[in-house]
Design a protein around this motif. Structure first.
Motif, PDB file in Angstrom:
ATOM      1  N   SER A 123       0.822  -1.217   0.000  1.00 33.16           N
ATOM      2  CA  SER A 123       0.000   0.000   0.000  1.00 33.16           C
ATOM      3  C   SER A 123       0.853   1.263   0.000  1.00 33.16           C
ATOM      4  O   SER A 123       0.317   2.368  -0.014  1.00 33.16           O
ATOM      5  N   PRO A 155      -4.725   3.348  -4.663  1.00 29.17           N
ATOM      6  CA  PRO A 155      -4.766   2.182  -3.773  1.00 29.17           C
ATOM      7  C   PRO A 155      -5.849   1.213  -4.241  1.00 29.17           C
ATOM      8  O   PRO A 155      -6.850   1.625  -4.833  1.00 29.17           O
ATOM      9  N   LEU A 159      -6.172  -4.797  -0.588  1.00 33.81           N
ATOM     10  CA  LEU A 159      -4.808  -4.393  -0.298  1.00 33.81           C
ATOM     11  C   LEU A 159      -4.077  -4.142  -1.590  1.00 33.81           C
ATOM     12  O   LEU A 159      -4.463  -4.619  -2.653  1.00 33.81           O
ATOM     13  N   LYS A 161      -1.804  -1.697  -4.463  1.00 36.99           N
ATOM     14  CA  LYS A 161      -1.952  -0.487  -5.278  1.00 36.99           C
ATOM     15  C   LYS A 161      -1.812  -0.848  -6.743  1.00 36.99           C
ATOM     16  O   LYS A 161      -1.333  -1.923  -7.089  1.00 36.99           O
TER      17      LYS A 161
END
Length: 178
Positions: A123, A155, A159, A161
């Protein structure tokens, strides 16, 4: 590679929806969506902790773009993808996780646009650094910004990115294809 109507499209569309939320189209491709030519093609490659990930990403990108007859984008897109995958493997897989998540390269193609999205389980946001002319690394996002029409990151839920770079086929090539 897959067509937009193939099985598994929901997972790819979910990632694309998170990159461009609230039904926003790719910011540089609005004219394509209005013309009714929004046929989307997708190509996906996964990477793990592998010293050859960048080379594999470059070759995969070049092969896909040849197949999609977008050869004029090969040099820039392959360079950007190489940098994004290198960053994702180096920084996105840095922390151990309970369930390993691979780095994924998703390439979305519409009639005149290409979107290259690299996802990783971290992240931590990407950091665009000022160029250090004596450093041996740290210029990856500068390169991505220089060769792509636009780039960004978002993001992902639950969870990780997505870091992306967008490219367009020039009008001169589009007219030559008619």
């Amino acid at each position: 590679m897959a067509e937009a109507d193939s099985e598994g499209w929901d997972g790819w569309l979910t990632t694309l929806d998170q990159v461009f939320p609230d039904g926003c189209a790719w910011p540089w491709a609005n004219d394509e969506w209005d013309e009714g030519h929004a046929r989307l093609q997708v190509a996906i490659q996964e990477f793990h902790r592998d010293i050859l990930a960048a080379r594999t990403a470059r070759r995969f990108t070049a092969g896909v773009l040849r197949t999609w007859t977008m050869s004029e984008l090969i040099d820039d897109a392959a360079l950007a993808v190489c940098e994004l995958v290198t960053n994702a493997v180096r920084h996105g897989l840095r922390y151990p996780v309970i369930r390993p998540h691979p780095v994924r390269l998703l390439m979305f193609r519409s009639r005149r646009s290409l979107l290259c999205v690299v996802t990783d389980p971290s992240s931590d946001p990407p950091v665009l650094r000022e160029p250090d002319y004596v450093a041996e690394n740290g210029r990856g996002l500068q390169v991505v910004a220089g060769v792509s029409r636009m780039w960004g990151w978002t993001p992902l839920r639950p969870l990780g990115k997505a870091v992306w770079a967008g490219f367009t086929v020039t009008k001169a090539r589009m007219e030559a294809c008619r």
